[in-house]
Design an enzyme around this catalytic site. Sequence first.
Site, PDB file in Angstrom:
ATOM      1  N   GLY A  10       0.834  -1.211   0.000  1.00  0.00           N
ATOM      2  CA  GLY A  10       0.000   0.000   0.000  1.00  0.00           C
ATOM      3  C   GLY A  10       0.863   1.252   0.000  1.00  0.00           C
ATOM      4  N   GLY A 106       6.327  -2.838   2.866  1.00  0.00           N
ATOM      5  CA  GLY A 106       5.881  -3.314   4.173  1.00  0.00           C
ATOM      6  C   GLY A 106       6.115  -4.803   4.325  1.00  0.00           C
ATOM      7  N   GLY A 108       4.445  -7.596   3.461  1.00  0.00           N
ATOM      8  CA  GLY A 108       4.267  -8.462   2.289  1.00  0.00           C
ATOM      9  C   GLY A 108       5.418  -8.307   1.307  1.00  0.00           C
ATOM     10  CB  ILE A 130      -0.114   4.048   7.669  1.00  0.00           C
ATOM     11  CG1 ILE A 130      -1.138   2.976   7.264  1.00  0.00           C
ATOM     12  CG2 ILE A 130       0.165   5.017   6.541  1.00  0.00           C
ATOM     13  CD1 ILE A 130      -2.553   3.529   7.084  1.00  0.00           C
ATOM     14  CG  ASP A 131      -0.863  -1.077   8.867  1.00  0.00           C
ATOM     15  OD1 ASP A 131      -1.664  -0.126   8.772  1.00  0.00           O
ATOM     16  OD2 ASP A 131      -0.872  -2.054   8.104  1.00  0.00           O
ATOM     17  N   GLY A 174      -4.915   0.114  10.321  1.00  0.00           N
ATOM     18  CA  GLY A 174      -3.808  -0.381  11.148  1.00  0.00           C
ATOM     19  C   GLY A 174      -3.703  -1.889  11.169  1.00  0.00           C
ATOM     20  CD  GLN A 279      -6.712   5.970   8.987  1.00  0.00           C
ATOM     21  OE1 GLN A 279      -6.276   5.484  10.000  1.00  0.00           O
ATOM     22  NE2 GLN A 279      -7.671   5.403   8.290  1.00  0.00           N
TER      23      GLN A 279
END
Length: 353
Positions: A10, A106, A108, A130-131, A174, A279
């Site tokens: 993402g 991220g 993945g 962002i998580d 998140g 977000q």
Amino acid sequence: MKIGLCTGGGDCPGLNAAIRAIVKHAVGTYGMEVIGIKDSFNGLESRPYEIRPLSVNDVSEILNRGGTILGTTNAGDPFKSDPAQADRIKDAYNDLGLEAIIVIGGDGTQSISGKLNKMGVRCIGVPKTIDNDLAATDVSIGFQTSVDISTDAISRLKSTAESHERVMVLELMGRDAGHIAIHSGIAGGADTILLPEIPFSYEAVTNKIKERQQLGRHFSIVVVAEGAYEAGATPIYKEADTTKVSQNKHLGGIGAEVAKRLFELTGTDTRITVLGHVQRGGSPCPYDRVLASCLGVRAVDLVQQKKYGVVVGIKSGSITETPYEEVVDVTLPLKPDSIYIKTAEAMGICLGR
Ligand code: F6P
């Protein structure tokens, strides 16, 4: 030396800041050639390749831009869909004579990079999400901006909550980690924060709303992480989504459920807001620009030192690099003894228990 560069998973604010730092340092300091790869590794899977050389000029004025100039995808894992795809990536890597690929991604994407690295496609990871749940780093690119946006949303919802004496429920992203929810909840002055790490009871949340009403505070802000769930239940996933290319399961819907139940239980006028991809959008905050620059520069230094197979990060204030094997497929939710959980409860914020 020729290096590849891609962004996977993402999008989030700060990807372009990292791309800029990598190109400026690689080209400007070391005279390397940087090849931008489109949409994660897809640009190396396709024939002809979807790639483009990146000059310092190409990354001018992208520092403050959200998203990624290279494009990205979080659909499709070459190791799951068709094993021949990973071989195609390796063939392209060899054919192009790449020394290594810097992969901004991220969990993945880093998992894919780790596997490619084992196959001989030398990779270096730069963590973003962002998580903020990656094992390679204390803070990932994009997180701080997301907290800023979410905090702003809470502040804005407060006006309506107070004016109309309502319960305003805000569902935040998140995945299975409550980092965004707890940080923005504390920063925005939420009354209740429901986290994936602490299964909640409606009784606790209702008591908090009533307690505030008895004190003359006839409104409440309830922040709900998308992965939060009632004790004894399970997280809520969206119904099969006809607007999506991939059919990855996505969390979502707990906010509406919480709003419905709170209205039934308290009779207080209640509204739900799902902040969603807002977000992840827009310009990165200064912290993310600095973080992305530091991590990008470090990744290039590692290429120069021929140190591959690691993900860079920031731990306890220092730049680190951790082997893929130690960080892939490990996600870090909030720890039960997290200072944020303790701080929230010490200030009377209800965490649903
Ligand atoms: O991992 C980042 C994230 O924004 C999560 O917080 C969220 O659950 C998910 O991605 C949404 O994914 P998509 O962009 O595919 O809808």
